[in-house]
Structures are given as C-alpha cells and as structure tokens.
Design an enzyme around this catalytic site. Structure first.
Site, short mmCIF file in Angstrom:
data_model
loop_
_atom_site.label_atom_id
_atom_site.label_comp_id
_atom_site.label_asym_id
_atom_site.label_seq_id
_atom_site.Cartn_x
_atom_site.Cartn_y
_atom_site.Cartn_z
N LYS A 57 -29.13 11.24 16.48
CA LYS A 57 -29.30 10.04 17.31
C LYS A 57 -28.39 10.09 18.53
O LYS A 57 -28.76 9.61 19.61
CB LYS A 57 -28.99 8.78 16.47
N ASP B 271 -34.95 24.55 15.97
CA ASP B 271 -34.38 25.91 16.07
C ASP B 271 -33.77 26.38 14.75
O ASP B 271 -33.69 27.58 14.49
CB ASP B 271 -33.30 25.94 17.17
N GLN C 26 -26.73 5.48 10.98
CA GLN C 26 -27.38 5.82 9.70
C GLN C 26 -28.89 6.03 9.90
O GLN C 26 -29.29 6.47 10.96
CB GLN C 26 -27.09 4.75 8.63
N GLY D 218 -21.20 8.91 12.53
CA GLY D 218 -20.61 10.02 13.27
C GLY D 218 -21.67 10.60 14.17
O GLY D 218 -22.62 11.22 13.69
N HIS D 219 -21.57 10.31 15.46
CA HIS D 219 -22.58 10.77 16.42
C HIS D 219 -21.97 11.83 17.32
O HIS D 219 -20.95 11.60 17.97
CB HIS D 219 -23.09 9.59 17.27
N THR D 220 -22.59 13.00 17.34
CA THR D 220 -22.05 14.12 18.10
C THR D 220 -22.82 14.29 19.39
O THR D 220 -24.05 14.32 19.39
CB THR D 220 -22.19 15.43 17.28
N GLY E 229 -31.69 22.71 20.35
CA GLY E 229 -30.27 23.07 20.46
C GLY E 229 -29.48 21.79 20.68
O GLY E 229 -30.04 20.76 21.06
N GLY F 125 -16.52 15.17 6.77
CA GLY F 125 -16.44 16.62 6.62
C GLY F 125 -17.16 17.13 5.38
O GLY F 125 -17.13 18.33 5.09
N GLY G 47 -29.86 9.55 7.97
CA GLY G 47 -28.77 9.65 8.95
C GLY G 47 -28.60 11.08 9.44
O GLY G 47 -29.25 12.01 8.95
N ASP G 48 -27.76 11.22 10.46
CA ASP G 48 -27.44 12.53 11.03
C ASP G 48 -28.65 13.27 11.56
O ASP G 48 -28.72 14.50 11.55
CB ASP G 48 -26.70 13.42 9.99
P1 GDP Z 1 -26.37 11.48 14.39
O1 GDP Z 1 -25.41 10.89 13.43
O2 GDP Z 1 -27.78 11.10 14.13
O3 GDP Z 1 -25.98 11.24 15.83
O4 GDP Z 1 -26.30 13.05 14.17
P2 GDP Z 1 -24.96 13.94 13.98
O5 GDP Z 1 -24.28 14.02 15.29
O6 GDP Z 1 -24.17 13.45 12.81
O7 GDP Z 1 -25.59 15.31 13.52
C1 GDP Z 1 -26.50 16.02 14.32
C2 GDP Z 1 -25.86 17.38 14.68
O8 GDP Z 1 -26.88 18.25 15.14
C3 GDP Z 1 -24.85 17.28 15.82
O9 GDP Z 1 -23.83 18.22 15.59
C4 GDP Z 1 -25.66 17.66 17.05
O10 GDP Z 1 -24.87 18.23 18.08
C5 GDP Z 1 -26.60 18.67 16.47
N1 GDP Z 1 -27.93 18.77 17.10
C6 GDP Z 1 -28.72 17.76 17.57
N2 GDP Z 1 -29.92 18.25 17.96
C7 GDP Z 1 -29.89 19.58 17.71
C8 GDP Z 1 -30.86 20.64 17.84
O11 GDP Z 1 -32.00 20.43 18.25
N3 GDP Z 1 -30.47 21.88 17.45
C9 GDP Z 1 -29.23 22.14 16.98
N4 GDP Z 1 -28.94 23.40 16.62
N5 GDP Z 1 -28.29 21.18 16.82
C10 GDP Z 1 -28.64 19.92 17.17
P1 IMO Z 2 -24.80 8.47 11.12
O1 IMO Z 2 -24.82 7.27 12.03
C1 IMO Z 2 -25.22 9.99 7.04
C2 IMO Z 2 -23.95 7.32 3.80
C3 IMO Z 2 -22.75 7.69 2.95
C4 IMO Z 2 -23.18 7.11 1.62
C5 IMO Z 2 -23.89 5.82 2.02
C6 IMO Z 2 -23.03 4.57 1.93
O2 IMO Z 2 -23.86 9.52 11.56
O3 IMO Z 2 -26.19 8.95 10.87
P2 IMO Z 2 -21.06 3.65 3.46
O4 IMO Z 2 -19.74 4.25 3.84
O5 IMO Z 2 -21.95 3.38 4.63
O6 IMO Z 2 -20.92 2.47 2.56
O7 IMO Z 2 -21.80 4.80 2.58
O8 IMO Z 2 -24.30 6.01 3.38
N1 IMO Z 2 -23.71 7.27 5.25
C7 IMO Z 2 -24.18 8.17 6.13
N2 IMO Z 2 -24.86 9.32 5.93
N3 IMO Z 2 -24.96 9.59 8.29
C8 IMO Z 2 -24.31 8.42 8.52
O9 IMO Z 2 -24.16 7.89 9.76
C9 IMO Z 2 -23.85 7.68 7.40
N4 IMO Z 2 -23.16 6.51 7.26
C10 IMO Z 2 -23.11 6.27 5.94
O10 IMO Z 2 -22.59 9.09 2.89
O11 IMO Z 2 -24.14 7.94 1.01
MG MG Z 3 -23.97 11.48 12.05
#
Ligand code: GDP
Ligand code: IMO
Ligand code: MG
Length: 466
Positions: free
Chosen positions: A16, A332, A223, A40-42, A414, A301, A12-13
C-alpha cells in the site's frame, strides 16, 4: 478527482505504501483512517528506503498534507519519534496533522497487549504488541483518552484517576505485571500534549475543506481486508476496519464522497501472526516467496507466512470495498517458479465451496482447489509495458483480473516507483446525478454502473429495484 481510497485486499503488506507513493504527485492530502503503529509501509525512492508506521506515506512530499484521522489509535511517543526520524533525514513534518478525536495508545495498553498475548500462549493472535486491541477496546468502552485530552492536564488527570486503578488492578492481579504511577503518567502525557499541540487539529474539517476545493485527497488504509475486525478471519484480525468503509468513519467523509477505491494485492499471499491460511506453503516454493519477496515484517521483523494467491477471499474483498480497480504488486517475485498456482475454491468436509466462509473453523479445514499456470523465468524488473511481459505472466494476470471482476489497472514489478506498468485506465464511480423530482418514463436512466464501471448484471435471480 477528489477522493481515492487505497485498501489492502489480503492480510496486509500488499504494498500500500508503494501505491500511495505512486499517486502522490496528483494528491494534496493523504489521510490514514484506521490502525496505528502496527502498520509498516515501505517506500523506496531511488536509494532511500523509508519505513513508516504512523505518519501517512504522503509525508515524503512537501506539497502533501499528511493527516492522521480520527479512526487511528495514536501512540504519541511513536509519532514524535517517527517525526524526529523523518526530520533527521531531511523530511519536513511541520504540516503533519493528527485528529483531536483520535484515541491515544497509553503505556498500559501496550503492557496489556503483551500480557494478554502471553496469557494466550500457544493460542495467541500474534499481535504486533503495540497496544492496538486494548486501545480500541477502551474507545468502544468509552474510557479512552483522545488526542485533545492531552492538551488539558487537569481534566486528563481526573480521567486517569478514574481509569488507571482498574488498568493497574488487571495488570497486577490477572497478569502479574507492574502497575503504572499516576503522577508519572500525567507528566508523560502532558509532555506529549505540549510537543504535539501544533499538530492536533479538527481533521474532519481539514478533509472536508480540501474536498470542497476540489483537491485530490487520498485515504491510505493500513492492514488489509482479511484482517478487518468485521470482514476478516476473526478472531485473528486487527481491532479496526481497514475496509474502504473505514475511510468514512475514520477519515471524516461520507460514502458518496468516494470517487475511487484502489484495491492493492500482491501476486501471492502472505500473513503475519496466527490464523487460518488455506494456501500457505511450507515447502521450497514457500521459501522462494519468503526469500525472493523479502517477506519479513516491517514492524516486528517476523517472518511472514507465504503461500499461493487465494481468489476466494478476493471476490469478497472486491465486493465489500467497492473496489473500482486493482494494483497488483510483486509479480516479479514469481519469476523462476516452474508453475504458478491460484486457489479458485475450497474443499471443506468433501464439499466444493466458492464463497469465503465467515467461520474461522471452516476456513481452518479448507483445502485449496487450484488452477495451475505455466511459470516464467524472465526477470520482470525492467518491464514497463504489459506487452513486454512473458505470455505466461500475462495469462496469470488476466486470470486474476477475471476472478476479481474489476480491472487490474496497475502492475508492479519492483519496489521502486519506476518499476510499474500502467496497464489500463483507472475507472471511477460516475459523477452523482441529481435525482429527478418526478420519474419520467421516457427519460428513464440506464442501468447503474457496477464495480469497474460496467453495467450491473440483470436477471441473476437477485431482487431488483421496482
Ligand atoms: P504495505 O504495508 O502494504 O505498505 O506493504 P509493506 O511495505 O509492508 O510490504 C511490501 C514490500 O514489498 C515493501 O518492502 C515494498 O518496498 C515491496 N514492494 C512493493 N511492490 C513491489 C514489487 O512490485 N516488487 C518487489 N520486488 N517489491 C515490492
Ligand atoms: P500493514 O499496514 C500485516 C496483524 C498482526 C496480527 C494481527 C493483529 O503494514 O499492512 P494487532 O497488533 O493489529 O492487534 O495484530 O494483525 N497485523 C498486520 N499484518 N500488516 C500489517 O500492517 C499489520 N498490522 C497488524 O500480525 O496477526
Ligand atoms: Mg506493511
């Protein structure tokens, strides 16, 4: 090109949200197909930052219909709050659609999630405490409530009368928690139903109609593959299927309607919550990734655990998702490290293992076997073409591509949409051909395409078609 799936290849994170945003221009509909407000998608648009948990990232564009598919578990209060937040920032939400068949996260699911985690203390999953696991468990147990049920107060009360006593008993007797009041729950859920009535729809029909018109539909996974209930590091996983197949069951399409699967990964690894993580770094480099990469959970957080990129599960993730191309994010963040390492195998109990183990116990004992690359110092934030990357960064990306076995088509340097390198064409699955009625050896078709459009390998010892 009608159907694209965006899927996380790690824990995850991976970024996406940025991937969805990047493709938004060409897209008519964005569909979330699993998970809930644990995601949590930023998305960064100039100075504005949007953090979305439940509403698909496409909501930021007026030409896109954002759809929450049947495979998602919906906390109606989160949905209402998120739409209110978006409206207060000038984003219209009138065209958000949520599947009538999506299951509802009830307040007792949230309470049970927290209570079960507390009970496991020291051995907890590290969930987001959003009620995800209990809501999916009730779906499988056939005692869940669906969004359509919120529109039928009498039937809703009857269902809650059957379900609630057991929930309350578990909460009170096993966990020492507070029971929920039936009348209060009926009032709350009925109010949700009234407020969400205009948004509740048969989303499978919506998706199928859009595809039949040739519109581009994007399926946004939450995820990642390593948190997948079946393919991830069980039990330290989420309770749904983030893999591309989840877009079929949870988004309302058949497997042959998928034209493209973009796997999203970042240039290193992170994980939130518990579970094995062979390349985790508890040193200076780990701190560099945490701080420079701002690796703090969007939903809770929490600090994300950080480590080197692990190519062992990558191969598995490419295969189980039928990834056609990759978006590599956050290159980066590696700038400034003297060396960059890439895990290419594990050593487990003295043996070198290249296949991702399905046993969590084995994975917990895995020691990474690394390939080491020269680092680079240059700030990559302004790079827009591959040939502007430092040679050491190029070598690292090439090595990742080689290990993945599919093209890395997009490299991100970025958070902003503009900080992107379009490195290669995105290959898609070739159009379906209508099978011939009778085989004619003189017109035998060439070998089928493998991932990335390359011909499938022959003679590798695997059984082949007669
Ligand atoms: P998601 O859950 O897969 O949508 O990812 P998150 O939003 O939880 O986490 C990705 C973080 O990396 C976010 O704060 C994005 O704004 C940031 N991000 C995405 N691509 C890049 C990149 O290429 N460089 C940097 N520095 N930040 C990025
Ligand atoms: P995005 O879409 C990262 C993790 C939790 C925990 C496990 C199970 O932003 O990539 P849950 O609440 O789903 O039963 O928790 O999955 N987890 C994530 N980790 N990014 C996420 O979503 C996540 N959604 C759940 O931290 O380890
Ligand atoms: Mg996320």
């Amino acid at each position: 090109m009608p159907a694209t799936i965006i899927v996380g290849l790690q824990w995850g994170d991976e970024g996406k949200g940025k991937a969805t945003d990047l493709l938004a221009e060409s897209v008519a509909m964005v569909v979330r197909y699993q998970g809930g407000d644990n995601a949590g998608h930023t998305i960064v648009l100039g100075d504005a930052v949007f953090k979305l948990h439940l509403v698909p990232s496409g909501v930021l564009y007026p030409h896109i219909t954002p759809v929450i598919g049947n495979g998602v578990v919906v906390n109606p209060q989160t949905l209402l709050d998120e739409m209110a937040m978006l409206q207060s920032r000038g984003v219209a939400t009138g065209n958000v659609r949520v599947s009538e068949a999506a299951h509802v996260i009830m307040p007792y699911h949230v309470a049970l999630d927290g209570a079960m985690e507390a009970r496991l203390a020291g051995d907890e999953i590290g969930t987001t405490h959003r009620g995800i696991g209990p809501a999916y468990a009730d779906r499988a147990w056939r005692v869940g409530l669906r969004m359509a049920d919120l529109l039928e107060p009498r039937a809703l009360r009857a269902r809650l009368e059957r379900v609630l006593p057991e929930k309350n008993a578990v909460l009170a007797q096993t966990h020492g928690g507070e029971p929920f009041d039936l009348d209060e729950l009926v009032a709350r859920t009925t109010d949700w139903g009234e407020r969400l009535r205009p948004h509740i729809a048969d989303t499978t029909a919506l998706v199928q109609r859009a595809l039949s018109k040739g519109l581009h539909v994007l399926f946004e996974g939450a995820q990642g593959t390593l948190l997948d209930l079946d393919h991830g590091t069980y039990p330290y996983v989420t309770s749904s299927n983030p893999v591309a197949g989840g877009a079929c069951t949870g988004g309302g399409i058949g497997p042959l309607q998928v034209d493209e699967v973009i796997g999203v990964m970042k240039a290193y690894a992170t994980r939130v919550g518990s579970g094995p993580f062979p390349t985790e770094l508890a040193d200076e480099t780990g701190r560099h990734l945490l701080e420079k990469g701002r690796e703090f959970g969007t939903t809770t957080g929490r600090r994300r655990r950080c480590g080197w990129f692990d190519a062992v599960p990558l191969r598995r993730a490419v295969a189980v998702n039928s990834v056609t191309s990759i978006m590599l994010n956050k290159l980066d963040i590696l700038s400034g490290l003297p060396q960059v390492r890439l895990c290419v195998a594990y050593r487990i109990d003295g043996h070198v293992v290249e296949e991702f183990p399905s046993s969590g116990d084995l994975l917990a004992r895995a020691e990474p076997v690394y390939e080491t690359f020269d680092g680079w110092d240059a700030d990559l934030g302004g790079v827009r073409r591959s040939d502007q990357l430092p040679p050491a960064a190029r070598r690292y990306v090439d090595a990742l591509e080689q290990l993945a076995g599919v093209p890395i088509s997009i490299v991100s340097v970025g958070a902003d949409r503009t900080a992107t390198i379009l490195r290669r064409e995105r290959p898609r699955r070739p159009p379906l051909s209508v099978p011939a009625l009778a085989a004619d050896p003189s017109t035998a078709s060439p070998a089928p395409a493998g991932p990335g459009g390359t011909p499938a390998a022959a003679g590798d010892g695997e059984p082949s078609a007669p």
